[in-house]
Write a protein that holds these residues in place. Structure first.
Motif, PDB file in Angstrom:
ATOM      1  N   VAL A 160      -4.146   1.197 -21.157  1.00  0.00           N
ATOM      2  CA  VAL A 160      -3.862   0.445 -22.384  1.00  0.00           C
ATOM      3  C   VAL A 160      -2.882  -0.689 -22.109  1.00  0.00           C
ATOM      4  CG1 VAL A 160      -2.773   0.606 -24.664  1.00  0.00           C
ATOM      5  CG2 VAL A 160      -4.375   2.378 -23.915  1.00  0.00           C
ATOM      6  N   GLN A 161      -1.880  -0.427 -21.277  1.00  0.00           N
ATOM      7  CA  GLN A 161      -0.842  -1.421 -20.992  1.00  0.00           C
ATOM      8  C   GLN A 161      -1.205  -2.341 -19.841  1.00  0.00           C
ATOM      9  OE1 GLN A 161       2.628   1.085 -20.413  1.00  0.00           O
ATOM     10  NE2 GLN A 161       3.101   1.065 -22.616  1.00  0.00           N
ATOM     11  N   GLY A 162      -2.375  -2.146 -19.247  1.00  0.00           N
ATOM     12  CA  GLY A 162      -2.792  -3.028 -18.154  1.00  0.00           C
ATOM     13  C   GLY A 162      -1.993  -2.848 -16.888  1.00  0.00           C
ATOM     14  N   ALA A 163      -1.587  -1.619 -16.595  1.00  0.00           N
ATOM     15  CA  ALA A 163      -0.822  -1.358 -15.374  1.00  0.00           C
ATOM     16  C   ALA A 163      -1.666  -1.703 -14.151  1.00  0.00           C
ATOM     17  CB  ALA A 163      -0.399   0.107 -15.332  1.00  0.00           C
ATOM     18  N   PRO A 164      -1.020  -2.142 -13.054  1.00  0.00           N
ATOM     19  CA  PRO A 164      -1.782  -2.520 -11.858  1.00  0.00           C
ATOM     20  C   PRO A 164      -2.509  -1.346 -11.234  1.00  0.00           C
ATOM     21  CG  PRO A 164       0.574  -2.441 -11.391  1.00  0.00           C
ATOM     22  CD  PRO A 164       0.431  -2.311 -12.867  1.00  0.00           C
ATOM     23  N   GLY A 165      -3.553  -1.637 -10.522  1.00  0.00           N
ATOM     24  CA  GLY A 165      -4.335  -0.606  -9.870  1.00  0.00           C
ATOM     25  C   GLY A 165      -5.774  -1.061  -9.719  1.00  0.00           C
ATOM     26  N   PRO A 166      -6.620  -0.192  -9.208  1.00  0.00           N
ATOM     27  CA  PRO A 166      -8.032  -0.549  -8.995  1.00  0.00           C
ATOM     28  C   PRO A 166      -8.838  -0.492 -10.287  1.00  0.00           C
ATOM     29  CG  PRO A 166      -7.683   1.711  -8.312  1.00  0.00           C
ATOM     30  CD  PRO A 166      -6.326   1.172  -8.707  1.00  0.00           C
ATOM     31  N   THR A 196     -16.120   3.200 -16.237  1.00  0.00           N
ATOM     32  CA  THR A 196     -16.429   1.786 -16.472  1.00  0.00           C
ATOM     33  C   THR A 196     -15.332   0.836 -16.006  1.00  0.00           C
ATOM     34  OG1 THR A 196     -15.557   1.999 -18.735  1.00  0.00           O
ATOM     35  CG2 THR A 196     -17.919   2.315 -18.436  1.00  0.00           C
ATOM     36  N   VAL A 197     -14.077   1.270 -16.016  1.00  0.00           N
ATOM     37  CA  VAL A 197     -13.002   0.332 -15.692  1.00  0.00           C
ATOM     38  C   VAL A 197     -12.480   0.482 -14.264  1.00  0.00           C
ATOM     39  CG1 VAL A 197     -12.278   0.340 -18.114  1.00  0.00           C
ATOM     40  CG2 VAL A 197     -11.065   1.777 -16.468  1.00  0.00           C
ATOM     41  N   GLN A 198     -12.788   1.595 -13.607  1.00  0.00           N
ATOM     42  CA  GLN A 198     -12.251   1.824 -12.258  1.00  0.00           C
ATOM     43  C   GLN A 198     -13.155   1.197 -11.198  1.00  0.00           C
ATOM     44  OE1 GLN A 198      -9.935   5.450 -11.117  1.00  0.00           O
ATOM     45  NE2 GLN A 198     -11.792   5.954  -9.993  1.00  0.00           N
ATOM     46  N   ARG A 199     -12.565   0.369 -10.371  1.00  0.00           N
ATOM     47  CA  ARG A 199     -13.326  -0.278  -9.302  1.00  0.00           C
ATOM     48  C   ARG A 199     -13.660   0.730  -8.216  1.00  0.00           C
ATOM     49  NH1 ARG A 199     -11.349  -1.672  -4.789  1.00  0.00           N
ATOM     50  NH2 ARG A 199      -9.190  -1.810  -5.508  1.00  0.00           N
ATOM     51  N   PRO A 200     -14.904   0.692  -7.684  1.00  0.00           N
ATOM     52  CA  PRO A 200     -15.255   1.598  -6.586  1.00  0.00           C
ATOM     53  C   PRO A 200     -14.380   1.311  -5.367  1.00  0.00           C
ATOM     54  CG  PRO A 200     -17.228   0.611  -7.540  1.00  0.00           C
ATOM     55  CD  PRO A 200     -16.053  -0.124  -8.115  1.00  0.00           C
ATOM     56  N   PRO A 201     -14.157   2.311  -4.526  1.00  0.00           N
ATOM     57  CA  PRO A 201     -13.352   2.087  -3.314  1.00  0.00           C
ATOM     58  C   PRO A 201     -13.985   1.029  -2.408  1.00  0.00           C
ATOM     59  CG  PRO A 201     -13.641   4.431  -3.719  1.00  0.00           C
ATOM     60  CD  PRO A 201     -14.545   3.730  -4.666  1.00  0.00           C
TER      61      PRO A 201
END
Length: 246
Positions: free
Chosen positions: A165-171, A99-104
């Motif tokens: 949880v910490q909102g680290a950057p990424g997709p 649910t949270v990971q953006r598709p490539p």
């Protein structure tokens, strides 16, 4: 404690679990010396563990390779705890990533080979190549959670969840309250099982069997402290060496 603390507990003590699984601890364990009382707490679990332990020893005795000093048998209940924690963390990460990971990013459509005759043609080809690279790098981003291939170990999985949880950057998009609660529940359960397996958390249990005076017997131990049993009726206190107060 916070979700961050619970996930840190799993990461920091995972190597300790590996060590504990192969080398039975004898110091600071919950209930050592009070076997007459504590044996009743987890009698079924202890019998199951003893059965597995006996089977493992018989297998070693039948193995012709095992000569001389035998290795210390593994502690199967620790291994079971580690496997259960690992499975729960993986299941949680699989669900959250869906649910949270953006598709490539989609790469641009292929272009037919042609000679760039003008500056505009060169700029168009350069932009196309840039978008192809961007899509390839996005798909290969090591921060992405992957469902196929070799599954990550428990510490890596806990760290990946910690990043969400910490909102680290990424997709990824930020967690919703429901998603954050799910991670918190899994992390709290995992940390609790780690602490109980390693005996690094204070524990307190009330035995079913009563003292001669009719009072309940409460046992406290863990977190490196000497285990003690206390009668809630007459106040008598036992340690590993016997009665220390009456």
């Amino acid at each position: 404690m916070t979700t961050t603390t619970h996930l840190h507990t799993v990461v920091l003590h995972w190597a300790d679990l590996h060590e504990a699984a192969g080398i039975p601890s004898t110091l600071g364990a919950f209930g050592l010396g009070l076997r007459g009382y504590l044996a009743r707490l987890d009698d079924a679990e202890q019998q199951e563990y003893d059965r597995h332990q006996a089977a493992a020893l018989r297998a070693l005795e039948r193995d012709p390779i095992q000569l001389g000093t035998r290795p210390v048998p593994v502690r199967l209940h620790i291994l079971d705890t580690m496997a259960s924690i690992h499975t729960d963390l993986l299941d949680c990460a699989d669900t959250i990533a869906e649910t949270v990971q953006r598709p490539p990013m989609k790469p641009p459509a292929p272009r037919r080979a042609a000679v760039a005759r003008t500056r505009a043609d060169r700029l168009a080809w350069e932009d196309h190549a840039r978008r192809v690279r961007a899509a390839q790098e996005d798909a290969a981003d090591r921060r992405r959670w992957r469902w196929t291939g070799c599954r990550p170990d428990a510490p890596y999985t806990a760290l990946w969840l910690l990043g969400r949880v910490q909102g680290a950057p990424g997709p990824f998009r930020p967690l919703s309250p429901v998603e954050a609660d799910r991670i918190a529940t899994v992390a709290r359960s995992a940390a609790g099982r780690v602490e109980r397996a390693l005996d690094i958390a204070t524990q307190s249990r009330v035995l079913e069997e009563r003292h001669d005076c009719g009072g309940r017997i409460e046992v406290r131990g863990g977190d490196g402290a000497r285990p003690l049993a206390r009668c809630t009726g007459c106040g008598r206190i036992w340690s590993e060496g016997g009665v220390i107060a009456a």
